[in-house]
Design a protein around this motif. Structure first.
Motif, short mmCIF file in Angstrom:
data_model
loop_
_atom_site.label_atom_id
_atom_site.label_comp_id
_atom_site.label_asym_id
_atom_site.label_seq_id
_atom_site.Cartn_x
_atom_site.Cartn_y
_atom_site.Cartn_z
N TYR A 220 -3.59 -46.00 -41.88
CA TYR A 220 -2.25 -45.78 -42.42
C TYR A 220 -1.85 -46.94 -43.33
O TYR A 220 -1.31 -46.74 -44.42
CB TYR A 220 -1.26 -45.61 -41.27
N LEU A 221 -2.14 -48.15 -42.89
CA LEU A 221 -1.80 -49.33 -43.68
C LEU A 221 -2.81 -49.53 -44.82
O LEU A 221 -2.43 -49.70 -45.97
CB LEU A 221 -1.76 -50.57 -42.79
N TYR B 188 8.76 -50.96 -51.31
CA TYR B 188 8.13 -50.90 -52.63
C TYR B 188 8.98 -50.06 -53.57
O TYR B 188 9.87 -49.31 -53.14
CB TYR B 188 6.70 -50.36 -52.55
N ARG B 189 8.70 -50.22 -54.86
CA ARG B 189 9.45 -49.52 -55.92
C ARG B 189 9.08 -48.05 -55.94
O ARG B 189 7.92 -47.67 -55.87
CB ARG B 189 9.13 -50.15 -57.26
N PRO C 282 -2.82 -50.53 -51.21
CA PRO C 282 -3.22 -50.67 -52.62
C PRO C 282 -2.40 -49.82 -53.58
O PRO C 282 -2.41 -50.06 -54.79
CB PRO C 282 -4.69 -50.22 -52.63
N LYS C 283 -1.69 -48.84 -53.07
CA LYS C 283 -0.95 -47.92 -53.93
C LYS C 283 0.52 -48.31 -54.11
O LYS C 283 1.24 -47.66 -54.86
CB LYS C 283 -1.01 -46.51 -53.34
N LEU C 284 0.97 -49.37 -53.45
CA LEU C 284 2.38 -49.75 -53.51
C LEU C 284 2.72 -50.38 -54.85
O LEU C 284 2.03 -51.28 -55.32
CB LEU C 284 2.72 -50.74 -52.39
N VAL D 55 0.13 -58.40 -51.84
CA VAL D 55 0.31 -57.78 -50.53
C VAL D 55 -1.04 -57.48 -49.87
O VAL D 55 -1.15 -57.51 -48.64
CB VAL D 55 1.23 -56.54 -50.62
N ALA D 56 -2.07 -57.26 -50.65
CA ALA D 56 -3.40 -57.04 -50.09
C ALA D 56 -3.87 -58.26 -49.30
O ALA D 56 -4.60 -58.14 -48.31
CB ALA D 56 -4.39 -56.69 -51.19
#
Length: 148
Positions: A34-35, A63-64, A40-42, A12-13
């Motif tokens: 915000y994005l 995301y999970r 990186p944390k998703l 996704v990055a």
């Protein structure tokens, strides 16, 4: 022009730059941070795209959050695609993929003033499960759906 739907297959990055450009065209006063701060944390991100004439025109990013919950975090369409069923199709694809990956629930938070999104969620089987005020003091509706 026909709309193509694709699930992003890379990291996704790697989608950050085109996704950021799309967010800027969809949301007034969108904050790049915000994005960039959240991507990186998703955990196990799921990105669906609506593509017209080779250009990204809409997206749905989730995301999970735990073993059974998919959190549908961010999505939007360029004005030209609105009212054409594209948001519904992105949601349908996201939920079908969530079921295939073993999720039992999908949850989202929507600004209370965003009636079109709240109504779309309700039409697709979501229920209002809560209400909160975000860090900027904006009222937010929490909605959840049990997946089949």
């Amino acid at each position: 022009m026909p709309i193509a739907y694709e699930r992003w297959q890379g990291a996704v990055a790697d989608a950050a730059a085109p996704l950021l450009a799309l967010c800027r065209s969809v949301f007034p006063d969108f904050s790049d941070a915000y994005l960039h701060d959240r991507l990186p944390k998703l955990d196990a991100p799921m990105l669906w795209l609506a593509i017209e004439a080779g250009r990204w025109q809409g997206f749905k990013l989730a995301y999970r959050r735990g073993d059974a919950l998919l959190y549908s975090w961010l999505g939007g369409l360029t004005p030209a695609l609105r009212g054409r069923g594209v948001a519904s199709e992105l949601m349908r694809l996201q939920h079908a993929q969530a079921v295939a990956e073993g999720y039992r629930f999908v949850e989202t938070r929507t600004r209370a003033a965003n009636n079109p999104m709240i109504l779309l969620n309700l039409r697709h089987g979501f229920h209002v499960t809560g209400f909160e005020t975000d860090a900027q003091g904006i009222p937010v509706v929490i909605q959840r759906k049990t997946l089949a």
